[in-house]
Design an enzyme around this catalytic site. Structure first.
Site, PDB file in Angstrom:
ATOM      1  N   SER A 141       0.872  -1.186   0.000  1.00  0.00           N
ATOM      2  CA  SER A 141       0.000   0.000   0.000  1.00  0.00           C
ATOM      3  C   SER A 141       0.906   1.231   0.000  1.00  0.00           C
ATOM      4  CB  SER A 141      -0.845   0.003   1.284  1.00  0.00           C
ATOM      5  OG  SER A 141      -1.427   1.272   1.508  1.00  0.00           O
ATOM      6  N   TYR A 154      -1.213  -0.358  10.567  1.00  0.00           N
ATOM      7  CA  TYR A 154      -1.370  -0.680   9.137  1.00  0.00           C
ATOM      8  C   TYR A 154      -0.111  -0.290   8.366  1.00  0.00           C
ATOM      9  CZ  TYR A 154      -3.603  -0.965   4.517  1.00  0.00           C
ATOM     10  OH  TYR A 154      -3.919  -1.289   3.220  1.00  0.00           O
TER      11      TYR A 154
HETATM   12  N1  LIG Z   1      -8.734  -0.788  -0.828  1.00  0.00           N
HETATM   13  C1  LIG Z   1      -7.689   0.027  -0.782  1.00  0.00           C
HETATM   14  O1  LIG Z   1      -7.789   1.243  -0.878  1.00  0.00           O
HETATM   15  C2  LIG Z   1      -6.315  -0.558  -0.595  1.00  0.00           C
HETATM   16  C3  LIG Z   1      -5.203   0.247  -0.881  1.00  0.00           C
HETATM   17  C4  LIG Z   1      -3.939  -0.277  -0.722  1.00  0.00           C
HETATM   18  C5  LIG Z   1      -3.790  -1.588  -0.328  1.00  0.00           C
HETATM   19  N2  LIG Z   1      -4.874  -2.361  -0.054  1.00  0.00           N
HETATM   20  C6  LIG Z   1      -4.668  -3.756   0.339  1.00  0.00           C
HETATM   21  O2  LIG Z   1      -5.337  -4.575  -0.589  1.00  0.00           O
HETATM   22  C7  LIG Z   1      -5.711  -5.801   0.039  1.00  0.00           C
HETATM   23  C8  LIG Z   1      -7.189  -6.068  -0.194  1.00  0.00           C
HETATM   24  O3  LIG Z   1      -7.913  -5.005   0.390  1.00  0.00           O
HETATM   25  P1  LIG Z   1      -9.458  -4.750   0.115  1.00  0.00           P
HETATM   26  O4  LIG Z   1      -9.630  -3.293   0.149  1.00  0.00           O
HETATM   27  O5  LIG Z   1      -9.931  -5.524  -1.053  1.00  0.00           O
HETATM   28  O6  LIG Z   1     -10.070  -5.357   1.476  1.00  0.00           O
HETATM   29  P2  LIG Z   1     -11.419  -6.165   1.761  1.00  0.00           P
HETATM   30  O7  LIG Z   1     -12.493  -5.738   0.846  1.00  0.00           O
HETATM   31  O8  LIG Z   1     -11.662  -6.039   3.226  1.00  0.00           O
HETATM   32  O9  LIG Z   1     -11.012  -7.671   1.443  1.00  0.00           O
HETATM   33  C9  LIG Z   1     -10.057  -8.315   2.239  1.00  0.00           C
HETATM   34  C10 LIG Z   1     -10.033  -9.794   1.949  1.00  0.00           C
HETATM   35  O10 LIG Z   1      -9.040 -10.406   2.803  1.00  0.00           O
HETATM   36  C11 LIG Z   1      -9.623 -11.507   3.507  1.00  0.00           C
HETATM   37  N3  LIG Z   1      -9.015 -11.626   4.831  1.00  0.00           N
HETATM   38  C12 LIG Z   1      -8.884 -10.654   5.774  1.00  0.00           C
HETATM   39  N4  LIG Z   1      -8.307 -11.142   6.870  1.00  0.00           N
HETATM   40  C13 LIG Z   1      -8.047 -12.464   6.632  1.00  0.00           C
HETATM   41  C14 LIG Z   1      -7.471 -13.514   7.389  1.00  0.00           C
HETATM   42  N5  LIG Z   1      -7.016 -13.313   8.638  1.00  0.00           N
HETATM   43  N6  LIG Z   1      -7.376 -14.740   6.829  1.00  0.00           N
HETATM   44  C15 LIG Z   1      -7.829 -14.950   5.587  1.00  0.00           C
HETATM   45  N7  LIG Z   1      -8.377 -14.002   4.792  1.00  0.00           N
HETATM   46  C16 LIG Z   1      -8.496 -12.773   5.335  1.00  0.00           C
HETATM   47  C17 LIG Z   1     -11.127 -11.167   3.579  1.00  0.00           C
HETATM   48  O11 LIG Z   1     -11.928 -12.327   3.670  1.00  0.00           O
HETATM   49  P3  LIG Z   1     -12.532 -12.837   5.090  1.00  0.00           P
HETATM   50  O12 LIG Z   1     -12.988 -11.635   5.829  1.00  0.00           O
HETATM   51  O13 LIG Z   1     -13.616 -13.782   4.699  1.00  0.00           O
HETATM   52  O14 LIG Z   1     -11.410 -13.552   5.763  1.00  0.00           O
HETATM   53  C18 LIG Z   1     -11.340 -10.498   2.221  1.00  0.00           C
HETATM   54  O15 LIG Z   1     -11.570 -11.459   1.223  1.00  0.00           O
HETATM   55  C19 LIG Z   1      -5.331  -5.658   1.513  1.00  0.00           C
HETATM   56  O16 LIG Z   1      -4.076  -6.257   1.729  1.00  0.00           O
HETATM   57  C20 LIG Z   1      -5.236  -4.144   1.687  1.00  0.00           C
HETATM   58  O17 LIG Z   1      -4.396  -3.793   2.749  1.00  0.00           O
HETATM   59  C21 LIG Z   1      -6.136  -1.882  -0.194  1.00  0.00           C
END
Ligand SMILES: NC(=O)c1ccc[n+]([C@@H]2O[C@H](COP(=O)([O-])OP(=O)(O)OC[C@H]3O[C@@H](n4cnc5c(N)ncnc54)[C@H](OP(=O)(O)O)[C@@H]3O)[C@@H](O)[C@H]2O)c1
Length: 237
Positions: A141, A154
Protein backbone atom coordinates in the site's frame (compact mmCIF):
# COMPACT_ATOMS: atom_id res chain seq x y z
CA UNK A 1 -5.03 -15.73 -24.38
CA UNK A 2 -1.47 -15.68 -23.02
CA UNK A 3 -2.58 -16.65 -19.49
CA UNK A 4 -5.16 -19.32 -20.44
CA UNK A 5 -5.08 -22.48 -18.30
CA UNK A 6 -2.69 -20.99 -15.72
CA UNK A 7 -3.64 -21.66 -12.13
CA UNK A 8 -3.82 -18.86 -9.57
CA UNK A 9 -4.31 -18.69 -5.82
CA UNK A 10 -5.76 -15.39 -4.61
CA UNK A 11 -5.86 -14.93 -0.85
CA UNK A 12 -8.74 -12.73 0.29
CA UNK A 13 -10.42 -13.41 -3.04
CA UNK A 14 -13.98 -13.35 -1.71
CA UNK A 15 -14.50 -9.58 -1.99
CA UNK A 16 -12.86 -6.24 -2.71
CA UNK A 17 -9.63 -6.16 -4.71
CA UNK A 18 -9.11 -9.91 -4.52
CA UNK A 19 -12.53 -10.61 -6.02
CA UNK A 20 -11.97 -8.09 -8.85
CA UNK A 21 -8.64 -9.77 -9.56
CA UNK A 22 -10.27 -13.21 -9.59
CA UNK A 23 -12.92 -12.09 -12.09
CA UNK A 24 -10.29 -10.42 -14.31
CA UNK A 25 -8.15 -13.59 -14.20
CA UNK A 26 -11.19 -15.71 -15.13
CA UNK A 27 -11.74 -13.53 -18.21
CA UNK A 28 -8.16 -14.42 -19.22
CA UNK A 29 -8.95 -18.15 -18.87
CA UNK A 30 -7.04 -18.63 -15.60
CA UNK A 31 -8.30 -21.32 -13.19
CA UNK A 32 -8.65 -19.87 -9.70
CA UNK A 33 -8.60 -20.74 -6.03
CA UNK A 34 -9.79 -18.05 -3.65
CA UNK A 35 -9.27 -18.14 0.11
CA UNK A 36 -10.68 -16.35 3.13
CA UNK A 37 -12.46 -16.97 6.44
CA UNK A 38 -16.09 -16.32 5.48
CA UNK A 39 -17.26 -19.47 3.66
CA UNK A 40 -20.55 -17.98 2.49
CA UNK A 41 -18.77 -15.11 0.68
CA UNK A 42 -16.24 -17.54 -0.80
CA UNK A 43 -19.04 -19.76 -2.13
CA UNK A 44 -20.83 -16.81 -3.76
CA UNK A 45 -17.68 -15.48 -5.41
CA UNK A 46 -16.61 -18.95 -6.57
CA UNK A 47 -19.97 -19.31 -8.36
CA UNK A 48 -19.44 -15.93 -10.06
CA UNK A 49 -15.97 -16.99 -11.20
CA UNK A 50 -17.21 -20.34 -12.52
CA UNK A 51 -19.92 -18.55 -14.51
CA UNK A 52 -17.07 -17.07 -16.59
CA UNK A 53 -16.14 -20.57 -17.76
CA UNK A 54 -13.03 -21.46 -15.74
CA UNK A 55 -12.43 -23.89 -12.90
CA UNK A 56 -12.79 -22.26 -9.49
CA UNK A 57 -12.36 -23.65 -5.98
CA UNK A 58 -12.21 -22.09 -2.55
CA UNK A 59 -10.55 -22.92 0.76
CA UNK A 60 -11.41 -21.55 4.20
CA UNK A 61 -8.46 -20.65 6.42
CA UNK A 62 -7.10 -17.79 8.50
CA UNK A 63 -3.81 -16.57 6.99
CA UNK A 64 -2.59 -15.51 10.43
CA UNK A 65 -2.61 -19.11 11.70
CA UNK A 66 0.34 -21.11 10.34
CA UNK A 67 -1.19 -24.52 11.11
CA UNK A 68 -4.34 -23.57 9.17
CA UNK A 69 -2.26 -22.15 6.30
CA UNK A 70 -0.22 -25.35 5.95
CA UNK A 71 -3.33 -27.51 5.58
CA UNK A 72 -5.23 -24.86 3.59
CA UNK A 73 -2.52 -24.39 0.96
CA UNK A 74 -1.95 -28.14 0.62
CA UNK A 75 -5.69 -28.67 -0.04
CA UNK A 76 -5.87 -25.65 -2.35
CA UNK A 77 -3.04 -26.82 -4.58
CA UNK A 78 -4.46 -30.36 -4.68
CA UNK A 79 -7.95 -29.10 -5.61
CA UNK A 80 -6.64 -26.61 -8.17
CA UNK A 81 -4.28 -29.17 -9.69
CA UNK A 82 -1.14 -27.04 -9.30
CA UNK A 83 -0.20 -23.39 -8.99
CA UNK A 84 1.46 -20.86 -11.32
CA UNK A 85 0.43 -17.53 -9.77
CA UNK A 86 0.04 -16.44 -6.14
CA UNK A 87 -1.67 -13.14 -5.28
CA UNK A 88 -1.02 -12.33 -1.61
CA UNK A 89 -3.91 -9.96 -1.19
CA UNK A 90 -5.67 -10.75 2.10
CA UNK A 91 -5.32 -7.95 4.60
CA UNK A 92 -7.07 -5.90 7.25
CA UNK A 93 -6.93 -2.27 8.30
CA UNK A 94 -7.91 -0.28 11.36
CA UNK A 95 -7.07 3.24 12.36
CA UNK A 96 -6.53 4.82 15.75
CA UNK A 97 -3.99 6.63 17.87
CA UNK A 98 -1.14 4.89 19.72
CA UNK A 99 -2.97 5.44 22.99
CA UNK A 100 -6.44 4.42 21.85
CA UNK A 101 -5.82 1.39 19.68
CA UNK A 102 -6.11 -1.91 21.56
CA UNK A 103 -2.92 -3.99 21.65
CA UNK A 104 -4.91 -6.93 20.28
CA UNK A 105 -5.98 -4.91 17.22
CA UNK A 106 -2.43 -3.71 16.55
CA UNK A 107 -1.20 -7.30 16.82
CA UNK A 108 -3.91 -8.73 14.57
CA UNK A 109 -3.00 -6.28 11.78
CA UNK A 110 0.65 -7.37 11.91
CA UNK A 111 -0.27 -11.06 12.16
CA UNK A 112 -2.68 -10.93 9.20
CA UNK A 113 -0.83 -8.59 6.86
CA UNK A 114 2.78 -9.63 7.53
CA UNK A 115 2.85 -13.12 9.03
CA UNK A 116 -0.10 -14.13 6.82
CA UNK A 117 1.84 -13.22 3.67
CA UNK A 118 4.95 -14.98 4.97
CA UNK A 119 3.09 -18.20 5.90
CA UNK A 120 1.23 -18.47 2.58
CA UNK A 121 4.32 -17.70 0.52
CA UNK A 122 6.42 -20.19 2.48
CA UNK A 123 3.93 -22.96 1.64
CA UNK A 124 3.43 -22.06 -2.05
CA UNK A 125 7.02 -21.19 -2.99
CA UNK A 126 8.43 -24.77 -3.13
CA UNK A 127 5.91 -25.61 -5.89
CA UNK A 128 7.06 -22.65 -8.01
CA UNK A 129 10.74 -23.36 -7.37
CA UNK A 130 10.20 -27.00 -8.44
CA UNK A 131 8.76 -25.80 -11.77
CA UNK A 132 11.41 -23.10 -12.12
CA UNK A 133 8.60 -20.70 -13.04
CA UNK A 134 5.97 -18.60 -11.34
CA UNK A 135 4.54 -15.25 -10.40
CA UNK A 136 3.91 -13.79 -6.96
CA UNK A 137 2.01 -10.52 -6.53
CA UNK A 138 2.24 -9.02 -3.05
CA UNK A 139 -0.24 -6.30 -2.13
CA UNK A 140 1.34 -3.57 -0.01
CA UNK A 141 0.00 0.00 0.00
CA UNK A 142 1.12 3.62 -0.21
CA UNK A 143 0.88 3.31 3.61
CA UNK A 144 4.00 1.14 3.27
CA UNK A 145 5.90 4.06 1.74
CA UNK A 146 5.00 6.80 4.23
CA UNK A 147 3.75 6.79 7.80
CA UNK A 148 0.81 8.88 8.93
CA UNK A 149 -1.00 9.85 12.12
CA UNK A 150 -3.37 7.13 13.41
CA UNK A 151 -2.12 4.57 10.87
CA UNK A 152 0.80 3.09 12.84
CA UNK A 153 -0.22 -0.60 12.77
CA UNK A 154 -1.37 -0.68 9.14
CA UNK A 155 1.59 1.39 7.98
CA UNK A 156 4.09 -0.75 9.92
CA UNK A 157 2.54 -3.88 8.40
CA UNK A 158 2.81 -2.55 4.86
CA UNK A 159 6.41 -1.31 5.33
CA UNK A 160 7.16 -4.89 6.42
CA UNK A 161 5.34 -6.32 3.40
CA UNK A 162 7.53 -4.20 1.09
CA UNK A 163 10.71 -5.43 2.81
CA UNK A 164 9.54 -9.04 2.69
CA UNK A 165 8.48 -8.76 -0.93
CA UNK A 166 11.58 -7.01 -2.27
CA UNK A 167 13.83 -9.48 -0.44
CA UNK A 168 11.86 -12.39 -1.88
CA UNK A 169 12.13 -10.89 -5.37
CA UNK A 170 15.93 -10.77 -5.13
CA UNK A 171 16.02 -14.30 -3.71
CA UNK A 172 13.91 -16.04 -6.36
CA UNK A 173 14.66 -14.18 -9.61
CA UNK A 174 17.18 -16.93 -10.30
CA UNK A 175 14.32 -19.44 -10.14
CA UNK A 176 12.45 -17.62 -12.92
CA UNK A 177 9.90 -16.44 -10.35
CA UNK A 178 8.72 -12.87 -10.76
CA UNK A 179 7.74 -11.03 -7.57
CA UNK A 180 5.68 -7.88 -7.95
CA UNK A 181 5.19 -5.50 -5.01
CA UNK A 182 2.09 -3.35 -5.45
CA UNK A 183 1.60 -0.08 -3.56
CA UNK A 184 -1.89 1.12 -4.45
CA UNK A 185 -3.42 4.29 -3.12
CA UNK A 186 -7.09 4.36 -2.00
CA UNK A 187 -9.37 2.12 -4.06
CA UNK A 188 -13.16 1.87 -3.65
CA UNK A 189 -13.20 -1.66 -2.20
CA UNK A 190 -15.47 -3.22 0.42
CA UNK A 191 -12.82 -2.36 3.04
CA UNK A 192 -12.45 1.34 2.27
CA UNK A 193 -16.19 1.85 1.77
CA UNK A 194 -16.91 0.17 5.13
CA UNK A 195 -14.21 2.24 6.87
CA UNK A 196 -15.62 5.40 5.29
CA UNK A 197 -12.24 6.31 3.78
CA UNK A 198 -13.80 7.13 0.41
CA UNK A 199 -17.23 7.74 -1.13
CA UNK A 200 -16.14 5.50 -4.03
CA UNK A 201 -17.17 8.05 -6.72
CA UNK A 202 -16.10 6.28 -9.95
CA UNK A 203 -15.41 9.61 -11.65
CA UNK A 204 -12.54 10.25 -9.23
CA UNK A 205 -11.75 7.24 -7.07
CA UNK A 206 -9.75 4.19 -8.19
CA UNK A 207 -11.94 1.10 -8.66
CA UNK A 208 -11.05 -2.56 -7.96
CA UNK A 209 -11.05 -3.25 -11.72
CA UNK A 210 -8.18 -0.74 -12.19
CA UNK A 211 -6.09 -2.71 -9.70
CA UNK A 212 -6.97 -6.01 -11.39
CA UNK A 213 -6.07 -4.61 -14.81
CA UNK A 214 -2.62 -3.61 -13.57
CA UNK A 215 -1.95 -7.13 -12.27
CA UNK A 216 -3.06 -8.73 -15.54
CA UNK A 217 -0.85 -6.32 -17.53
CA UNK A 218 2.16 -7.24 -15.37
CA UNK A 219 1.54 -10.95 -15.89
CA UNK A 220 1.36 -10.47 -19.67
CA UNK A 221 4.87 -9.03 -19.88
CA UNK A 222 7.36 -11.34 -21.63
CA UNK A 223 9.00 -13.69 -19.11
CA UNK A 224 12.27 -11.78 -19.41
CA UNK A 225 10.52 -8.71 -17.93
CA UNK A 226 9.24 -8.28 -14.39
CA UNK A 227 7.09 -5.51 -12.92
CA UNK A 228 9.03 -5.35 -9.65
CA UNK A 229 7.17 -2.45 -8.02
CA UNK A 230 4.08 -0.52 -9.05
CA UNK A 231 2.16 2.35 -7.43
CA UNK A 232 -1.38 2.94 -8.59
CA UNK A 233 -2.71 6.46 -7.98
CA UNK A 234 -5.90 8.20 -9.00
CA UNK A 235 -5.57 11.00 -11.49
CA UNK A 236 -7.60 13.37 -9.31
CA UNK A 237 -6.23 14.03 -5.80
N1 LIG B 1 -8.73 -0.79 -0.83
C1 LIG B 1 -7.69 0.03 -0.78
O1 LIG B 1 -7.79 1.24 -0.88
C2 LIG B 1 -6.31 -0.56 -0.60
C3 LIG B 1 -5.20 0.25 -0.88
C4 LIG B 1 -3.94 -0.28 -0.72
C5 LIG B 1 -3.79 -1.59 -0.33
N2 LIG B 1 -4.87 -2.36 -0.05
C6 LIG B 1 -4.67 -3.76 0.34
O2 LIG B 1 -5.34 -4.57 -0.59
C7 LIG B 1 -5.71 -5.80 0.04
C8 LIG B 1 -7.19 -6.07 -0.19
O3 LIG B 1 -7.91 -5.00 0.39
P1 LIG B 1 -9.46 -4.75 0.12
O4 LIG B 1 -9.63 -3.29 0.15
O5 LIG B 1 -9.93 -5.52 -1.05
O6 LIG B 1 -10.07 -5.36 1.48
P2 LIG B 1 -11.42 -6.17 1.76
O7 LIG B 1 -12.49 -5.74 0.85
O8 LIG B 1 -11.66 -6.04 3.23
O9 LIG B 1 -11.01 -7.67 1.44
C9 LIG B 1 -10.06 -8.31 2.24
C10 LIG B 1 -10.03 -9.79 1.95
O10 LIG B 1 -9.04 -10.41 2.80
C11 LIG B 1 -9.62 -11.51 3.51
N3 LIG B 1 -9.02 -11.63 4.83
C12 LIG B 1 -8.88 -10.65 5.77
N4 LIG B 1 -8.31 -11.14 6.87
C13 LIG B 1 -8.05 -12.46 6.63
C14 LIG B 1 -7.47 -13.51 7.39
N5 LIG B 1 -7.02 -13.31 8.64
N6 LIG B 1 -7.38 -14.74 6.83
C15 LIG B 1 -7.83 -14.95 5.59
N7 LIG B 1 -8.38 -14.00 4.79
C16 LIG B 1 -8.50 -12.77 5.34
C17 LIG B 1 -11.13 -11.17 3.58
O11 LIG B 1 -11.93 -12.33 3.67
P3 LIG B 1 -12.53 -12.84 5.09
O12 LIG B 1 -12.99 -11.64 5.83
O13 LIG B 1 -13.62 -13.78 4.70
O14 LIG B 1 -11.41 -13.55 5.76
C18 LIG B 1 -11.34 -10.50 2.22
O15 LIG B 1 -11.57 -11.46 1.22
C19 LIG B 1 -5.33 -5.66 1.51
O16 LIG B 1 -4.08 -6.26 1.73
C20 LIG B 1 -5.24 -4.14 1.69
O17 LIG B 1 -4.40 -3.79 2.75
C21 LIG B 1 -6.14 -1.88 -0.19
Amino acid sequence: MKLKNKKAIITGGSRGLGKATALAFAKEGIDIAITGRNEEKLKQTTAEIKALGVNAVYEVFDVSNYEEVKIGIKNTIANLGGVDILVNNSGIAAFGSFTDMEVSVWESIIKTNVLGMYYVTKEVLPFLIDKNKGDIINVASTAGLNGNANVSAYSASKFAVIGLSQSLMKEVRKNNIRVNTLTPSTIASDMTLELGITDGNPEKVLQPDDFAELIVAGLKLPRRAMLANASLWSTNP
